[in-house]
Motif scaffolding. Sequence first.
Motif, PDB file in Angstrom:
ATOM      1  N   GLY A 343      27.181   4.137 -14.873  1.00 17.62           N
ATOM      2  CA  GLY A 343      27.673   2.764 -15.014  1.00 17.62           C
ATOM      3  C   GLY A 343      26.681   2.490 -15.776  1.00 17.62           C
ATOM      4  N   ARG A 344      26.507   1.084 -15.918  1.00 23.14           N
ATOM      5  CA  ARG A 344      25.734   0.534 -16.413  1.00 23.14           C
ATOM      6  C   ARG A 344      24.513   0.188 -15.523  1.00 23.14           C
ATOM      7  N   ALA A 345      25.009   0.021 -14.297  1.00 23.38           N
ATOM      8  CA  ALA A 345      23.476  -0.120 -13.243  1.00 23.38           C
ATOM      9  C   ALA A 345      23.992   0.619 -12.390  1.00 23.38           C
ATOM     10  N   PRO A 346      23.864   2.330 -12.758  1.00 24.88           N
ATOM     11  CA  PRO A 346      23.927   2.500 -11.432  1.00 24.88           C
ATOM     12  C   PRO A 346      23.635   2.423  -9.714  1.00 24.88           C
ATOM     13  N   ARG A 347      24.592   2.918  -9.406  1.00 25.25           N
ATOM     14  CA  ARG A 347      24.488   2.316  -7.697  1.00 25.25           C
ATOM     15  C   ARG A 347      24.894   3.797  -6.556  1.00 25.25           C
ATOM     16  N   TRP A 348      23.925   3.056  -5.964  1.00 25.87           N
ATOM     17  CA  TRP A 348      24.627   4.018  -4.420  1.00 25.87           C
ATOM     18  C   TRP A 348      25.818   3.884  -3.850  1.00 25.87           C
ATOM     19  N   GLY A 408      31.473   6.614 -19.394  1.00 25.39           N
ATOM     20  CA  GLY A 408      31.977   4.972 -19.772  1.00 25.39           C
ATOM     21  C   GLY A 408      30.794   5.119 -21.079  1.00 25.39           C
ATOM     22  N   GLN A 409      31.626   3.858 -21.922  1.00 31.17           N
ATOM     23  CA  GLN A 409      30.793   3.646 -23.928  1.00 31.17           C
ATOM     24  C   GLN A 409      29.148   2.624 -22.861  1.00 31.17           C
ATOM     25  N   ASP A 410      28.024   2.652 -23.089  1.00 32.16           N
ATOM     26  CA  ASP A 410      26.838   1.498 -22.750  1.00 32.16           C
ATOM     27  C   ASP A 410      26.932   2.167 -21.192  1.00 32.16           C
ATOM     28  N   TYR A 478      23.817   9.366 -21.579  1.00 33.59           N
ATOM     29  CA  TYR A 478      24.068   8.577 -21.894  1.00 33.59           C
ATOM     30  C   TYR A 478      25.209   8.193 -22.901  1.00 33.59           C
ATOM     31  N   GLY A 479      26.350   7.874 -22.447  1.00 28.92           N
ATOM     32  CA  GLY A 479      27.824   6.761 -23.222  1.00 28.92           C
ATOM     33  C   GLY A 479      27.312   5.993 -24.051  1.00 28.92           C
ATOM     34  N   GLN A 480      27.528   6.317 -25.591  1.00 31.82           N
ATOM     35  CA  GLN A 480      27.367   5.541 -26.597  1.00 31.82           C
ATOM     36  C   GLN A 480      28.783   5.048 -26.812  1.00 31.82           C
ATOM     37  N   ALA A 481      29.871   6.005 -26.769  1.00 29.32           N
ATOM     38  CA  ALA A 481      30.935   5.473 -26.827  1.00 29.32           C
ATOM     39  C   ALA A 481      31.964   6.537 -24.996  1.00 29.32           C
ATOM     40  N   GLU A 482      32.714   5.838 -24.879  1.00 31.59           N
ATOM     41  CA  GLU A 482      33.367   6.338 -23.502  1.00 31.59           C
ATOM     42  C   GLU A 482      33.564   8.022 -23.950  1.00 31.59           C
TER      43      GLU A 482
END
Length: 544
Positions: A343-348, A408-410, A478-482
Amino acid sequence: MWKLSKHTYGRLGLAGRLTLVMVLALTLASIAIPAQAQSGPGFALTESRKVASQPVVATGDVLTYTIELVNSGAEDLPVWVADPIPEPFAYVAGSASHNGKYMADRATLTWDVTVGARSTLPLTFQVTAGEVAAAIEVSNVAAISSVYQRFVRTARVTVVPAGSSPPEPAPQLAASLKVASPRVVAIGGAVTYTIYLINSGTADALADVVDPLPEAMAYVAGSASPTAAYDPAAHTLSWTDVLVRSGEAVELVFQATAQAVATPAVVVNTATISAGDLTYQRSARAVIVPVPPGTDVVPPRLVELRIGDSDVLADPNVQLHITAEDDSGVSRMKIAEWTLTSGRAPRWRLVRMTDWIPFAAEYPWQLSAESGTHFVGVWLADGARNASAMTRRAIDFASLLLPNTTVGQDEAVAYLVNYQAGTEVTASLTTHSGDADLYVWFPGNHRLPDLVSNQEGTAPDAVSFTAPATGVYLFVVYGQAESVYDLDIDSGHSGTAIAANGVAPSAKPGLQADPALTWSGVLPLGPESTPQPHSMQLPLILLR
């Protein structure tokens, strides 16, 4: 979110608009009091706390607060909680767990809940950060009440303007804690106090610690390690300028003997920890009884946990290697697994936790079928129902590499691998569709990545390096696009695996200086049945 732009990088570029910040986040909790050492209903909720999912947020970010109600008592407790939402935050409608009610006219959340005996109840809710002209620190204070107690718990967050730069390196000692062992002691018996100074920040800290002993405890002369100054008149121990390096922990240990009491008494020993502008108080409780308790009060200790024999796995089916010790023998264990979500802010996310099961030194385990970093933690119990604490030795990680993983993207998927210094490492990223890139951080780097491969589209990405230091390395896709991708990383070694120089290390070095669990998302140890952990930390990736 911090967004990566490949146009600001050459193939080896490390400058430009990329701001991918390594945040060493914390989870702060206390050790559950054994059944024999209950301190009475008046103290039952003292271990409760409040945390924020991120230490720094920007305008527009969504933040999760967790109020963890910890009932160490022997009876169920009705508890009332009120939490005013401070500016510039706005409550996210419907996000409060456990039927939390939001009063819009007062911008306040309230809960009316019951916390079971010897259990934990996490209350969570989300807020959105509003606009700020400059970085500010915001305190969110929850008032917690029962028929026996009323107190507050606070979580502090820095809010920065959208698009601003990450904060400068700074120490962070909020995860520090203090414990007492044993928790029940007869008159004349000795209690060992340990103050864990844990620096999860991005700069070294010089800490001063002052610890006044309660009247019911007498300092054992010369027992402090490292050496402390003892003032007999003030009954106080002091440590000055204790160096705690970034990402490391320092233990301050001393002993005290229990003095005469007519009836069982709860003794609270509180230390004040100072480092620059940071000041924290950490307490440990022990119970003095007139006569020996007559039962086993010493909890088991987990010496080492290893997930298989490698940090890099292609198969989720693994063997857990568990080394434990106890004066009367370990009889049961409880196992939990967490993953770091993409995710954009990976979480546990807690994906699985067993009930108490019979102890086995070798135990088959199936990791959840998700690519990325997996953590496994183990609690132990003996025949007297003493439970172990979640120390750093009681947790291990492994990175699962599955084919055809989607990012996913970003968004990002993170992998951790421990390498010995001098190891030759190659990581290859094959992108089947979309545009995925590969970033690598070396141990101790909390800023820009050390290596980048960001070929356009489905062109293959790869990095190779000789490990400059022994420790934990972070790989991020890191996904620049999905994108759909396969990642191949040279295997790291877990526990007693043979290093590149042929020497068997005594333990996984990275776990001594902490990657572990974090604040991020809802508290990773979220369910009510979760035992209480020691403080842990892990690099988190915030993407913008």
